[in-house]
Structure formats: C-alpha cells, structure tokens
Design an enzyme around this catalytic site. Structure first.
Site, PDB file in Angstrom:
ATOM      1  CG  ASP A 108     -68.824  -7.055 -51.042  1.00  0.00           C
ATOM      2  OD1 ASP A 108     -69.354  -7.731 -51.926  1.00  0.00           O
ATOM      3  OD2 ASP A 108     -67.691  -6.574 -51.157  1.00  0.00           O
ATOM      4  N   GLY A 126     -70.698   4.867 -43.510  1.00  0.00           N
ATOM      5  CA  GLY A 126     -71.492   4.685 -44.727  1.00  0.00           C
ATOM      6  C   GLY A 126     -72.993   4.696 -44.512  1.00  0.00           C
TER       7      GLY A 126
HETATM    8  P1  IMP Z   1     -68.338  -7.074 -46.250  1.00  0.00           P
HETATM    9  O1  IMP Z   1     -67.668  -7.410 -44.966  1.00  0.00           O
HETATM   10  O2  IMP Z   1     -67.611  -7.675 -47.415  1.00  0.00           O
HETATM   11  O3  IMP Z   1     -69.802  -7.408 -46.288  1.00  0.00           O
HETATM   12  O4  IMP Z   1     -68.093  -5.527 -46.443  1.00  0.00           O
HETATM   13  C1  IMP Z   1     -69.067  -4.574 -46.425  1.00  0.00           C
HETATM   14  C2  IMP Z   1     -68.393  -3.225 -46.482  1.00  0.00           C
HETATM   15  O5  IMP Z   1     -67.565  -3.124 -47.651  1.00  0.00           O
HETATM   16  C3  IMP Z   1     -69.400  -2.100 -46.592  1.00  0.00           C
HETATM   17  O6  IMP Z   1     -69.814  -1.637 -45.331  1.00  0.00           O
HETATM   18  C4  IMP Z   1     -68.641  -1.065 -47.404  1.00  0.00           C
HETATM   19  O7  IMP Z   1     -67.858  -0.233 -46.568  1.00  0.00           O
HETATM   20  C5  IMP Z   1     -67.703  -1.866 -48.272  1.00  0.00           C
HETATM   21  N1  IMP Z   1     -68.238  -2.065 -49.644  1.00  0.00           N
HETATM   22  C6  IMP Z   1     -68.683  -3.214 -50.181  1.00  0.00           C
HETATM   23  N2  IMP Z   1     -69.068  -3.043 -51.453  1.00  0.00           N
HETATM   24  C7  IMP Z   1     -68.892  -1.726 -51.725  1.00  0.00           C
HETATM   25  C8  IMP Z   1     -69.122  -0.921 -52.911  1.00  0.00           C
HETATM   26  O8  IMP Z   1     -69.591  -1.368 -53.962  1.00  0.00           O
HETATM   27  N3  IMP Z   1     -68.796   0.396 -52.792  1.00  0.00           N
HETATM   28  C9  IMP Z   1     -68.294   0.948 -51.656  1.00  0.00           C
HETATM   29  N4  IMP Z   1     -68.062   0.229 -50.539  1.00  0.00           N
HETATM   30  C10 IMP Z   1     -68.355  -1.104 -50.575  1.00  0.00           C
END
Ligand code: IMP
Ligand code: MG
Length: 199
Positions: A121, A58
């Site tokens: 996120d 990403g």
């Molecule tokens: P975390 O571990 O919850 O912080 O996840 C982050 C990862 O979730 C990012 O690197 C993305 O791959 C995915 N992600 C989180 N939100 C989105 C979104 O709105 N669209 C697409 N991918 C997302």
C-alpha cells in the site's frame, strides 16, 4: 453432533459472500497469475535455492499457492509484525509504527531472498522490513507482491514480481482482512460500504 446440525450452504450463498459488493479478482484469475509468477521465478532462480520470506498473517494464502507453483528447490520462512492502529482506524488501514514480534528461523546471510507480500500500500511496512533484512547480508533481495496499490505509495519500493495492480480502494479476501475477517475468501473483492467503520 448430528449431521443435520451443519447447514449445507454453497460458497456463493453463504454470509461471507453476501458481504462483498464487487469481486475484483476471481479465484481463477488469481491462480492463473500465480502460475505465471511461479514459472518466472523458477526460471530466474534456477540453481540458487531461494528463501521465500513472508509476513504473517495475510501472506499465508499467497505464499502457499506461490510455493506450490515453484518447480526448483526452495525454502520458506515467516516473520510477524505488530502495528499500532491509530485511534478509530480499521486494523487493515493502520499506519502506526511497526514492531517485529516473530523473527525468521532461517539465516539470511549469503542467501537469495524473495520477500513475499500480499499487498503493498504505502510501502512503509515493506521498506522497514527490507531495511532489517539488508543488514543481514543476503546474496540478493527481491520483492514479490500479489497486489500493488501503486497510487498510495509514500516510499519508493522496488517490486520485481507483481501479481496485479489494485485500485486505491480497501479490499478483502485472499489473505486481506477487515478486522481479521474475510481472509479466507478465495477471491478479492470490495466490502459493502455499510459494513466498514462499524464502531
Ligand atoms: P503499507 O505499509 O501501507 O504498504 O501496508 C501494507 C499492509 O496494509 C498490508 O500488509 C495489509 O495488512 C494492509 N492493507 C493495505 N491495503 C489493504 C486492503 O485493501 N485490505 C486489507 N488490508 C490492507
Ligand atoms: Mg491487515
């Protein structure tokens, strides 16, 4: 193949753009903000030859634009992880355990590391990866995230450089995918609801 086989559609009228119900950040807004981040980081890290570290896939769009906005000597490297998607969840929202499937090629020891993320996120992914990097004795370790969904945070994550705050909605574009699609949109937007959670 004859030239007439290629449809001559503009970006505005192609199928990808039609799947987006609302644009949150335009290409111009994103590029302008990256220019500001680049100037700030270049000033903060002058003389430190920082190592930018990103997570595939990403971050490739943000990393390549950010690096070109950096005006001091710098290096970059990538790691890759795999997430186990809980049954029935779209890939992008997978919150299963994380596994490192490609490690860095550069040494982190005594380096000034800037960890670059497309979106934070819950912060769980970032937290896991920062813990790994910290064991490798960097001289410093900071986080630069293009998008931040602060309301979703489950673990405290210090973010030194932030592009934009995101509402707690699922978005695509500028590296963010839905089932590996839409990453190459130059802007960030919401998918039409009827396209999400297709079996
Ligand atoms: P975390 O571990 O919850 O912080 O996840 C982050 C990862 O979730 C990012 O690197 C993305 O791959 C995915 N992600 C989180 N939100 C989105 C979104 O709105 N669209 C697409 N991918 C997302
Ligand atoms: Mg994803």
């Amino acid at each position: 193949m004859q030239a007439s086989s290629f449809p001559s559609q503009s970006n505005e009228s192609n199928g990808l753009t039609r799947d987006i119900s609302r644009v949150l950040f335009t290409q111009e807004e994103i590029q302008q903000r990256i220019g500001e981040l680049g100037r700030q980081i270049s000033s903060d890290y002058a003389g430190l030859n920082p190592l930018f570290v990103g997570v595939l896939k990403g971050v490739v769009f943000f990393m390549s634009d950010l690096m070109r906005a950096i005006t001091i000597p710098a290096r970059m490297d990538f790691i890759a992880i795999s997430r186990y998607a809980p049954q029935g969840q779209p890939h992008g929202q997978a919150k299963g355990p994380v596994r490192l499937i490609k490690d860095l090629e550069e040494t982190v020891d005594r380096q000034h590391v800037i960890f670059v993320e497309d979106v934070i996120d819950t912060g769980l992914t970032l937290n896991y990866l920062l813990r790994i990097l910290k064991t490798r004795s960097p001289a410093s370790l900071e986080v630069c995230a293009m998008f931040d969904k602060k309301e979703h945070r489950l673990v405290d994550t210090p973010v030194r450089y932030r592009g934009f705050d995101l509402p707690s909605r699922f978005v695509v574009g500028y590296g963010l995918d839905y089932r590996e699609g839409y990453r190459h949109l130059p802007f960030v937007g919401e998918l039409r609801p009827e396209l999400l959670n297709l079996a």
